[in-house]
Design a protein around this motif. Structure first.
Motif, mmCIF file in Angstrom:
data_model
loop_
_atom_site.group_PDB
_atom_site.id
_atom_site.type_symbol
_atom_site.label_atom_id
_atom_site.label_comp_id
_atom_site.label_asym_id
_atom_site.label_seq_id
_atom_site.Cartn_x
_atom_site.Cartn_y
_atom_site.Cartn_z
ATOM 1 N N GLU A 55 0.568 -0.938 -0.214
ATOM 2 C CA GLU A 55 0.349 0.133 0.048
ATOM 3 C C GLU A 55 0.685 1.542 -0.166
ATOM 4 O O GLU A 55 0.646 2.283 -0.883
ATOM 5 C CB GLU A 55 -0.756 -0.862 0.891
ATOM 6 C CG GLU A 55 -1.701 1.130 0.981
ATOM 7 C CD GLU A 55 -3.209 1.228 0.547
ATOM 8 O OE1 GLU A 55 -2.780 2.675 -0.430
ATOM 9 O OE2 GLU A 55 -3.140 0.206 -0.714
ATOM 10 N N ARG A 56 1.896 0.729 0.929
ATOM 11 C CA ARG A 56 2.674 2.603 0.810
ATOM 12 C C ARG A 56 3.229 2.515 -1.126
ATOM 13 O O ARG A 56 3.544 4.177 -1.511
ATOM 14 C CB ARG A 56 4.094 1.757 1.061
ATOM 15 C CG ARG A 56 5.430 3.365 2.253
ATOM 16 C CD ARG A 56 5.902 2.522 3.163
ATOM 17 N NE ARG A 56 6.471 1.073 3.047
ATOM 18 C CZ ARG A 56 7.305 0.642 4.430
ATOM 19 N NH1 ARG A 56 7.006 1.109 5.225
ATOM 20 N NH2 ARG A 56 7.855 -0.846 4.027
ATOM 21 N N GLU A 89 0.337 4.263 -2.906
ATOM 22 C CA GLU A 89 0.278 5.774 -2.999
ATOM 23 C C GLU A 89 1.956 6.773 -3.285
ATOM 24 O O GLU A 89 1.457 7.603 -3.762
ATOM 25 C CB GLU A 89 0.444 6.323 -1.486
ATOM 26 C CG GLU A 89 -1.007 5.692 -0.285
ATOM 27 C CD GLU A 89 -0.800 5.491 0.979
ATOM 28 O OE1 GLU A 89 0.417 6.259 1.487
ATOM 29 O OE2 GLU A 89 -1.422 4.625 1.358
ATOM 30 N N ARG A 108 1.813 6.653 -7.118
ATOM 31 C CA ARG A 108 0.840 7.875 -7.420
ATOM 32 C C ARG A 108 1.139 8.972 -7.481
ATOM 33 O O ARG A 108 0.584 9.573 -8.424
ATOM 34 C CB ARG A 108 -0.605 6.982 -6.832
ATOM 35 C CG ARG A 108 -1.087 5.809 -7.391
ATOM 36 C CD ARG A 108 -3.063 5.935 -6.495
ATOM 37 N NE ARG A 108 -3.302 4.996 -6.742
ATOM 38 C CZ ARG A 108 -3.511 3.761 -5.421
ATOM 39 N NH1 ARG A 108 -3.241 4.250 -4.609
ATOM 40 N NH2 ARG A 108 -3.404 2.491 -5.743
ATOM 41 N N LYS A 109 1.443 9.039 -6.309
ATOM 42 C CA LYS A 109 2.284 10.875 -6.718
ATOM 43 C C LYS A 109 3.591 10.733 -7.465
ATOM 44 O O LYS A 109 3.658 11.750 -8.134
ATOM 45 C CB LYS A 109 2.560 10.730 -5.346
ATOM 46 C CG LYS A 109 1.683 10.925 -3.987
ATOM 47 C CD LYS A 109 2.582 10.993 -2.547
ATOM 48 C CE LYS A 109 1.648 11.199 -1.467
ATOM 49 N NZ LYS A 109 1.896 11.248 -0.087
#
Length: 94
Positions: free
Chosen positions: A7-8, A11, A14-15
Motif C-alpha cells: 500500500e505504501r 501511494e 501514484r504521486k
C-alpha cells in the motif's frame, strides 16, 4: 498478480505518475561471476514492448518477462524526499 505491491508503494507511485518498471540489473563480482538483481524504478521503460504490462489499482507496471512468476514484492523505503522503490524476492545467478 505477477507482483505484490505494498500500500505504501502504491501511494508513493501514484504521486510519481503511477508507472513503474521492474527489471533485472547485472551485478558483477570482483573475482568473476555475477548475478542479476531485480530493481524497480518509478518510470516507464525505454522499450515497453519488451516488458509484460500489468495494470493494477490505477498503476501501470512494466515487468521483465523473466520476473513475472517469481513472487516479487514491490515496496518503498527511506524517509522524507529520499524515498525509493525496492524489490524483494529474487536474484538470478549467471
Amino acid at each position: 498478480m505477477a507482483i505484490e505491491v505494498s500500500e505504501r508503494a502504491r501511494e508513493w507511485l501514484r504521486k510519481k505518475g503511477g508507472v513503474a518498471t521492474v527489471r533485472l540489473s547485472p551485478r558483477h563480482g570482483c573475482c568473476g561471476g555475477g548475478a542479476d538483481i531485480a530493481v524497480a524504478e518509478a518510470r516507464a521503460p525505454g522499450e515497453p514492448a519488451c516488458y509484460t504490462r500489468v495494470e493494477f489499482e490505477g498503476l501501470v507496471l512494466y515487468i521483465d518477462p523473466t520476473l513475472v512468476d517469481q513472487g516479487l514484492r514491490l515496496d518503498v523505503e527511506g524517509f522524507l524526499g529520499l524515498r525509493h522503490l525496492f524489490v524483494d524476492g529474487v536474484a538470478l545467478s549467471r
